[in-house]
Design an enzyme around this catalytic site. Structure first.
Site, PDB file in Angstrom:
ATOM      1  N   GLY A 192       0.856  -1.195   0.000  1.00 37.57           N
ATOM      2  CA  GLY A 192       0.000   0.000   0.000  1.00 37.57           C
ATOM      3  C   GLY A 192       0.884   1.234   0.000  1.00 37.57           C
ATOM      4  N   ARG A 193       0.358   2.327   0.571  1.00 35.47           N
ATOM      5  CA  ARG A 193       1.126   3.578   0.609  1.00 35.47           C
ATOM      6  C   ARG A 193       2.476   3.366   1.294  1.00 35.47           C
ATOM      7  NH1 ARG A 193      -4.498   5.552   1.756  1.00 35.47           N
ATOM      8  NH2 ARG A 193      -4.170   4.338   3.636  1.00 35.47           N
ATOM      9  N   PRO A 219      -2.964  -7.604  -7.324  1.00 39.28           N
ATOM     10  CA  PRO A 219      -1.748  -6.944  -7.812  1.00 39.28           C
ATOM     11  C   PRO A 219      -1.949  -5.432  -7.842  1.00 39.28           C
ATOM     12  CG  PRO A 219      -2.523  -8.626  -9.361  1.00 39.28           C
ATOM     13  CD  PRO A 219      -3.592  -8.470  -8.332  1.00 39.28           C
ATOM     14  N   ARG A 223       0.553  -3.767  12.487  1.00 41.19           N
ATOM     15  CA  ARG A 223      -0.117  -3.890  13.774  1.00 41.19           C
ATOM     16  C   ARG A 223       0.341  -5.204  14.418  1.00 41.19           C
ATOM     17  NH1 ARG A 223      -0.972   0.729  13.616  1.00 41.19           N
ATOM     18  NH2 ARG A 223      -2.943   1.865  13.653  1.00 41.19           N
ATOM     19  N   GLU A 266       0.131  -3.393  23.631  1.00 40.50           N
ATOM     20  CA  GLU A 266       0.996  -2.213  23.697  1.00 40.50           C
ATOM     21  C   GLU A 266       0.600  -1.396  24.915  1.00 40.50           C
ATOM     22  OE1 GLU A 266       0.904  -0.131  19.952  1.00 40.50           O
ATOM     23  OE2 GLU A 266       1.793  -1.813  18.890  1.00 40.50           O
ATOM     24  N   HIS A 300       6.195   1.501  19.039  1.00 40.01           N
ATOM     25  CA  HIS A 300       5.213   2.033  18.077  1.00 40.01           C
ATOM     26  C   HIS A 300       5.527   3.497  17.740  1.00 40.01           C
ATOM     27  CE1 HIS A 300       0.845   1.411  16.535  1.00 40.01           C
ATOM     28  NE2 HIS A 300       1.519   2.212  15.723  1.00 40.01           N
ATOM     29  N   GLY A 310       6.584   4.524  14.538  1.00 40.34           N
ATOM     30  CA  GLY A 310       6.691   4.670  13.080  1.00 40.34           C
ATOM     31  C   GLY A 310       6.491   6.092  12.581  1.00 40.34           C
TER      32      GLY A 310
HETATM   33  P1  NDP Z   1      -2.796   1.190   2.812  1.00 41.96           P
HETATM   34  O1  NDP Z   1      -4.254   0.960   2.909  1.00 41.96           O
HETATM   35  O2  NDP Z   1      -2.261   2.078   1.754  1.00 41.96           O
HETATM   36  O3  NDP Z   1      -2.034  -0.196   2.683  1.00 41.96           O
HETATM   37  C1  NDP Z   1      -2.457  -1.358   3.301  1.00 41.96           C
HETATM   38  C2  NDP Z   1      -2.168  -2.485   2.372  1.00 41.96           C
HETATM   39  O4  NDP Z   1      -2.510  -3.708   3.014  1.00 41.96           O
HETATM   40  C3  NDP Z   1      -2.995  -2.399   1.088  1.00 41.96           C
HETATM   41  O5  NDP Z   1      -2.133  -2.456  -0.005  1.00 41.96           O
HETATM   42  C4  NDP Z   1      -3.856  -3.638   1.166  1.00 41.96           C
HETATM   43  O6  NDP Z   1      -4.102  -4.191  -0.088  1.00 41.96           O
HETATM   44  C5  NDP Z   1      -2.988  -4.545   1.995  1.00 41.96           C
HETATM   45  N1  NDP Z   1      -3.706  -5.710   2.459  1.00 41.96           N
HETATM   46  C6  NDP Z   1      -4.992  -5.816   2.844  1.00 41.96           C
HETATM   47  N2  NDP Z   1      -5.283  -7.093   3.105  1.00 41.96           N
HETATM   48  C7  NDP Z   1      -4.148  -7.794   2.878  1.00 41.96           C
HETATM   49  C8  NDP Z   1      -3.798  -9.154   2.972  1.00 41.96           C
HETATM   50  N3  NDP Z   1      -4.695 -10.066   3.327  1.00 41.96           N
HETATM   51  N4  NDP Z   1      -2.534  -9.519   2.663  1.00 41.96           N
HETATM   52  C9  NDP Z   1      -1.621  -8.607   2.301  1.00 41.96           C
HETATM   53  N5  NDP Z   1      -1.911  -7.305   2.173  1.00 41.96           N
HETATM   54  C10 NDP Z   1      -3.152  -6.903   2.470  1.00 41.96           C
HETATM   55  O7  NDP Z   1      -2.342   1.701   4.250  1.00 41.96           O
HETATM   56  P2  NDP Z   1      -0.966   2.365   4.667  1.00 41.96           P
HETATM   57  O8  NDP Z   1       0.124   1.800   3.842  1.00 41.96           O
HETATM   58  O9  NDP Z   1      -1.123   3.820   4.751  1.00 41.96           O
HETATM   59  O10 NDP Z   1      -0.843   1.798   6.178  1.00 41.96           O
HETATM   60  C11 NDP Z   1      -0.746   0.422   6.403  1.00 41.96           C
HETATM   61  C12 NDP Z   1      -0.832   0.106   7.876  1.00 41.96           C
HETATM   62  O11 NDP Z   1       0.362   0.485   8.525  1.00 41.96           O
HETATM   63  C13 NDP Z   1      -1.919   0.839   8.642  1.00 41.96           C
HETATM   64  O12 NDP Z   1      -3.169   0.187   8.502  1.00 41.96           O
HETATM   65  C14 NDP Z   1      -1.414   0.797  10.050  1.00 41.96           C
HETATM   66  O13 NDP Z   1      -1.910  -0.341  10.701  1.00 41.96           O
HETATM   67  C15 NDP Z   1       0.089   0.659   9.901  1.00 41.96           C
HETATM   68  N6  NDP Z   1       0.813   1.849  10.339  1.00 41.96           N
HETATM   69  C16 NDP Z   1       1.727   1.727  11.359  1.00 41.96           C
HETATM   70  C17 NDP Z   1       2.481   2.796  11.754  1.00 41.96           C
HETATM   71  C18 NDP Z   1       3.455   2.674  12.850  1.00 41.96           C
HETATM   72  O14 NDP Z   1       3.649   3.626  13.579  1.00 41.96           O
HETATM   73  N7  NDP Z   1       4.114   1.525  13.012  1.00 41.96           N
HETATM   74  C19 NDP Z   1       2.332   4.117  11.136  1.00 41.96           C
HETATM   75  C20 NDP Z   1       1.349   4.141  10.077  1.00 41.96           C
HETATM   76  C21 NDP Z   1       0.637   3.032   9.703  1.00 41.96           C
HETATM   77  P3  NDP Z   1      -5.568  -4.005  -0.757  1.00 41.96           P
HETATM   78  O15 NDP Z   1      -5.555  -2.581  -1.249  1.00 41.96           O
HETATM   79  O16 NDP Z   1      -5.561  -5.003  -1.835  1.00 41.96           O
HETATM   80  O17 NDP Z   1      -6.561  -4.259   0.301  1.00 41.96           O
HETATM   81  C1  DGY Z   2      -1.158   4.788  12.445  1.00 48.73           C
HETATM   82  O1  DGY Z   2      -1.310   5.952  12.050  1.00 48.73           O
HETATM   83  O2  DGY Z   2      -1.946   3.885  12.179  1.00 48.73           O
HETATM   84  C2  DGY Z   2       0.068   4.488  13.234  1.00 48.73           C
HETATM   85  O3  DGY Z   2       0.066   3.267  13.822  1.00 48.73           O
HETATM   86  C3  DGY Z   2       0.543   5.564  14.136  1.00 48.73           C
HETATM   87  O4  DGY Z   2       0.859   6.675  13.397  1.00 48.73           O
END
Ligand code: NDP
Ligand code: DGY
Length: 328
Positions: free
Chosen positions: A163-164, A188, A245, A274, A293, A295
């Site tokens: 994802g992002r 994909p 997560r 956590e 946590h 990130g």
């Molecule tokens: P996005 O929605 O852009 O990306 C999430 C990705 O997960 C999507 O590409 C999605 O694909 C994919 N996904 C969903 N289901 C599955 C699966 N079964 N197997 C593999 N991939 C899957 O979100 P972000 O990238 O912005 O953020 C992702 C996550 O990162 C957040 O939900 C959050 O939990 C975590 N996070 C943690 C942080 C930290 O501090 N550690 C900070 C920010 C975020 P699809 O589009 O096909 O569903």
């Molecule tokens: C989120 O935004 O989901 C992170 O876990 C904390 O920034």
């Protein structure tokens, strides 16, 4: 005085960066009530303080379920979370009641991707162990066989969830000389072309990667995805990194894999629960690097997140377009 009484009521569940509070207070649209602490609000206080509010600005550590929504009552129009993850929100119930949700995608992508790369390198090159050895006198000499780890050059990296953030991680890792980039997910992604990533099955990703990075959302499908079967398919020399997560990982199975030498090492920015209790077995392992946590934790990112979540909240109150609305 009459005007003040007509202001909509919002509750902010924790001290947040001043950028967010400024947006709310200067809007002149709402009366802000704040849980004025850096520590989480106890559940009973949360239930009490949301009563009658029109909007809630919450954090990922606040479980916003039916009980909270009921406690807020029928005024509640908007829930704005200071996070991109929304697994703490009872989205089905929220949708049923026509409540809008704001979140903070994109603005934290770079910070989180950077931290993920830092954690990966720290884990693979055993940096915390090295720092500790310098302090405790374990550093007796330059030793050819001491504190060796694994490098990215020529490696295969697997990203679970492109994802992002997954894409931003891939972009940053490529210049380290990564030979192959694999990714898995539901479908994909067109953006994979930019980094030359191949869409593969989870099984293929797990068995062929030297580094596995988890960056998917927590969903019923991804809960416990990284379990005994998963770790048993990994290379013995592979590094596992999770910045999504904690619940995506079965921690007992991870402990087993790390302590038995089934996998080389793990870096975790997220855990269950956590905070992780200080006597947790994972904390006793030298090959497990755990962060609290952090990130998205740069000053600038947290300020922008606070501002965005405040603007999302205001838009929810006034019934206008949100800068970042979660489609329910
Ligand atoms: P996005 O929605 O852009 O990306 C999430 C990705 O997960 C999507 O590409 C999605 O694909 C994919 N996904 C969903 N289901 C599955 C699966 N079964 N197997 C593999 N991939 C899957 O979100 P972000 O990238 O912005 O953020 C992702 C996550 O990162 C957040 O939900 C959050 O939990 C975590 N996070 C943690 C942080 C930290 O501090 N550690 C900070 C920010 C975020 P699809 O589009 O096909 O569903
Ligand atoms: C989120 O935004 O989901 C992170 O876990 C904390 O920034």
């Amino acid at each position: 005085m009459q005007g003040v009484q007509q202001l909509m009521k919002v509750f902010v569940t924790r001290r947040i960066p001043h950028e967010g509070m400024r947006v709310l207070t200067e809007s002149g649209l709402c009366k802000v009530s704040l849980w004025d602490s850096d520590e989480p609000i106890p559940r009973a206080d949360l239930l009490q303080r949301v009563s009658g509010v029109h909007g809630i600005l919450c954090l990922l550590s606040d479980r916003i379920d039916t009980e909270v929504i009921n406690a807020a009552g029928p005024n509640l129009k908007v829930i704005s979370t200071l996070s991109v993850g929304f697994d703490h929100l009872a989205t089905d119930e929220i949708k049923k009641r026509g409540i809008r949700v704001g979140y903070t995608p994109d603005v934290l992508t770079d910070a989180t991707a950077e931290l993920t790369v830092a954690l990966l390198l720290a884990t693979a090159r055993r940096i915390p162990e090295g720092v500790e050895e310098v302090k405790n006198g374990g550093w007796s000499s330059w030793k050819p066989l001491w504190l060796c780890g694994y490098g990215l050059s020529g490696s295969t990296v697997g990203v679970i969830g492109l994802g992002r953030i997954g894409l931003a991680i891939a972009r940053r890792l490529k210049p380290f000389g990564v030979k192959r980039l694999l990714y898995s997910g539901r479908t994909p992604k067109s953006q994979a072309v930019e980094v030359g990533a191949e869409f593969v099955s989870l099984d293929q990703l797990v068995s062929e990667s030297d580094f596995i990075v988890v960056s998917c959302a927590l969903t019923p499908e991804t809960q416990g995805l990284c379990n005994k079967a998963f770790f048993s398919k990994m290379k013995k020399t592979a590094i596992f990194v999770n910045t999504s997560r904690g619940a995506v990982v079965n921690q007992e199975d991870l402990y087993e894999a790390l302590s038995s030498g089934q996998i080389a090492a793990a870096g975790l920015d997220v855990t269950t629960p956590e905070p992780l209790p200080t006597d947790h077995p994972l904390l006793k392992l030298k090959n497990c690097v755990i962060l609290p946590h952090i990130g998205s934790a740069t000053y600038s990112t947290r300020g922008i997140m606070a501002e965005l979540s405040a603007n999302n909240l205001l838009a929810g109150l006034t019934g206008t377009a949100m800068p970042s609305e979660l489609t329910l």
